[in-house]
Design a protein around this motif. Structure first.
Motif, mmCIF file in Angstrom:
data_model
loop_
_atom_site.group_PDB
_atom_site.id
_atom_site.type_symbol
_atom_site.label_atom_id
_atom_site.label_comp_id
_atom_site.label_asym_id
_atom_site.label_seq_id
_atom_site.Cartn_x
_atom_site.Cartn_y
_atom_site.Cartn_z
ATOM 1 N N GLU A 72 -28.345 16.740 -8.745
ATOM 2 C CA GLU A 72 -28.359 15.752 -9.821
ATOM 3 C C GLU A 72 -27.079 15.904 -10.637
ATOM 4 N N PRO A 73 -26.125 14.987 -10.486
ATOM 5 C CA PRO A 73 -24.813 15.154 -11.116
ATOM 6 C C PRO A 73 -24.854 15.209 -12.635
ATOM 7 N N LEU A 74 -25.846 14.579 -13.267
ATOM 8 C CA LEU A 74 -25.885 14.577 -14.724
ATOM 9 C C LEU A 74 -26.256 15.945 -15.289
ATOM 10 N N LEU A 75 -26.617 16.891 -14.428
ATOM 11 C CA LEU A 75 -26.850 18.257 -14.879
ATOM 12 C C LEU A 75 -25.548 19.042 -15.014
ATOM 13 N N ARG A 76 -24.464 18.540 -14.451
ATOM 14 C CA ARG A 76 -23.170 19.234 -14.521
ATOM 15 C C ARG A 76 -22.499 18.904 -15.851
ATOM 16 N N ARG A 77 -22.171 19.944 -16.597
ATOM 17 C CA ARG A 77 -21.536 19.740 -17.895
ATOM 18 C C ARG A 77 -20.172 19.055 -17.732
ATOM 19 N N GLY A 78 -19.892 18.180 -18.668
ATOM 20 C CA GLY A 78 -18.581 17.541 -18.695
ATOM 21 C C GLY A 78 -18.375 16.483 -17.640
ATOM 22 N N LEU A 79 -19.460 15.892 -17.127
ATOM 23 C CA LEU A 79 -19.298 14.909 -16.065
ATOM 24 C C LEU A 79 -18.496 13.700 -16.535
ATOM 25 N N SER A 80 -18.723 13.259 -17.756
ATOM 26 C CA SER A 80 -17.978 12.099 -18.264
ATOM 27 C C SER A 80 -16.491 12.409 -18.372
ATOM 28 N N GLU A 81 -16.154 13.636 -18.776
ATOM 29 C CA GLU A 81 -14.752 14.024 -18.860
ATOM 30 C C GLU A 81 -14.121 14.061 -17.469
ATOM 31 N N LEU A 82 -14.875 14.564 -16.478
ATOM 32 C CA LEU A 82 -14.380 14.537 -15.104
ATOM 33 C C LEU A 82 -14.147 13.106 -14.652
ATOM 34 N N ALA A 83 -15.114 12.223 -14.931
ATOM 35 C CA ALA A 83 -14.971 10.823 -14.537
ATOM 36 C C ALA A 83 -13.735 10.203 -15.164
ATOM 37 N N ARG A 84 -13.502 10.516 -16.426
ATOM 38 C CA ARG A 84 -12.337 9.941 -17.111
ATOM 39 C C ARG A 84 -11.036 10.387 -16.453
ATOM 40 N N SER A 85 -10.976 11.652 -16.027
ATOM 41 C CA SER A 85 -9.754 12.125 -15.363
ATOM 42 C C SER A 85 -9.582 11.485 -13.995
ATOM 43 N N LEU A 86 -10.695 11.222 -13.311
ATOM 44 C CA LEU A 86 -10.604 10.604 -11.979
ATOM 45 C C LEU A 86 -10.140 9.157 -12.060
ATOM 46 N N THR A 87 -10.533 8.460 -13.110
ATOM 47 C CA THR A 87 -10.123 7.053 -13.227
ATOM 48 C C THR A 87 -8.613 6.912 -13.401
#
Length: 327
Positions: A72-87
């Protein structure tokens, strides 16, 4: 550069699924057994900067779509920050997230703000008791709250993934279709695959026939998707407000059009969901490999991508669980 990621069967690989964690807060019967403790050590997880680096190598070679999965990816801390860097990666056109939805209500807004384009939400039943039997938790209300919040912050379309099992939730399919039509969701019915002992214990249904029957019943029209759009075959309402898809790896496999590979949480590159071929990119990265070396390893892996799975011929060969592979 995209021509570099063409395998030996002339399939263009432009889609990467990345597991950010193999942990999950549910224990769906077809995915992970109750009491399972064989998770990857967090010390072996790819860090966010490592994921961004590896994904950047894939996008430089022509990958245009990336999906963050789990566990479940939403259990990984900082997922939104990772997504922002990937974009920010050049060439990445589509960033999506697969989730079971239990944590979505508080994460939908940050994910949207970070630039995530699309969501796929696992939902196998709208019946509270049936949902709890499949997932091991009584949390259907949390998932429905998450869906409402995702719509409110502007995610559209939202795809619902329903793994259909005989004698478990087959009688829930029509209710799910009606729900998707009412809410304007894309509903995808999925045949369980013999990945791990839990997958082999799940009794599937021939969804090719079921999908056609449901399309006739609801007056849905065949929907033509672009090449490489994914494994589902779709029908839609006349106004395009709802789509129904079937994913049939068992009754009618789609390997000839496969356009994807997967990165496990430790950075292992899995070349086929139904084969054991893999490349230890994460270990190579941690051992100090430079980008040129990693790129050559990726190209070598793509060249060795198997032609097809053998789920029907050799269902016992994949012993890892789905959560270990990356969705």
């Amino acid at each position: 550069m995209s021509a570099r990621l063409i395998d030996s069967f002339q399939r263009r690989i432009d889609y990467l699924r990345v597991s950010v964690t193999d942990r999950c807060d549910l224990r769906c019967t077809y995915c992970m057994p109750k009491g399972f403790k064989g998770f990857e050590e967090p010390a072996h997880w790819m860090r966010h900067d490592e994921m961004t680096r590896l994904i950047g190598l894939f996008t430089s070679l022509g990958v245009r779509k990336v999906r963050l999965t789990g566990g479940e990816p939403l259990l990984r801390r900082g997922l939104s920050e990772l997504a922002r860097s990937l974009t920010q990666l050049p060439g990445l056109d589509d960033l999506s997230v697969s989730s079971n939805g239990t944590q979505l209500a508080r994460h939908a807004g940050p994910l949207k703000e970070a630039g995530v384009h699309r969501l796929n939400i696992s939902l196998d039943s709208l019946d509270r008791d049936c949902f709890a039997r499949i997932t091991g938790r009584d949390c259907l209300a949390d998932v429905l709250d998450g869906l409402r919040e995702a719509r409110a912050v502007g995610f559209a379309p939202i795809k619902l993934n329903m793994v259909v099992q005989a004698d478990v939730n087959l009688d829930e399919v029509k209710r799910m279709v009606a729900f998707a039509i009412e809410q304007g969701f894309v509903l995808r019915l999925i045949e369980p695959m013999p990945v791990g002992e839990t997958g082999r214990a799940s009794k599937g249904v021939d969804l090719s026939r079921l999908g056609e029957a449901l399309a006739r019943e609801h007056g849905l029209l065949p929907q033509v998707m672009g090449q490489g759009a994914g494994p589902a075959r779709y029908w839609c309402t006349a106004d395009g407000g709802m789509s129904l898809g079937v994913i049939t790896p068992m009754s009618q496999h789609f390997c000839a059009a496969c356009n994807r590979v997967r990165l496990g949480v430790d950075g292992t590159l899995y070349l086929c969901l139904g084969q054991n071929d893999q490349v230890p990119l994460g270990q190579m990265l941690r051992d100090g490999a430079d980008d040129a070396t990693l790129t050559q390893a990726i190209l070598g892996g793509i060249a060795a991508k198997p032609e097809r799975h053998e789920f029907n011929e050799r269902p016992q060969q994949i012993v890892r669980f789905m959560s270990q592979t990356g969705g």
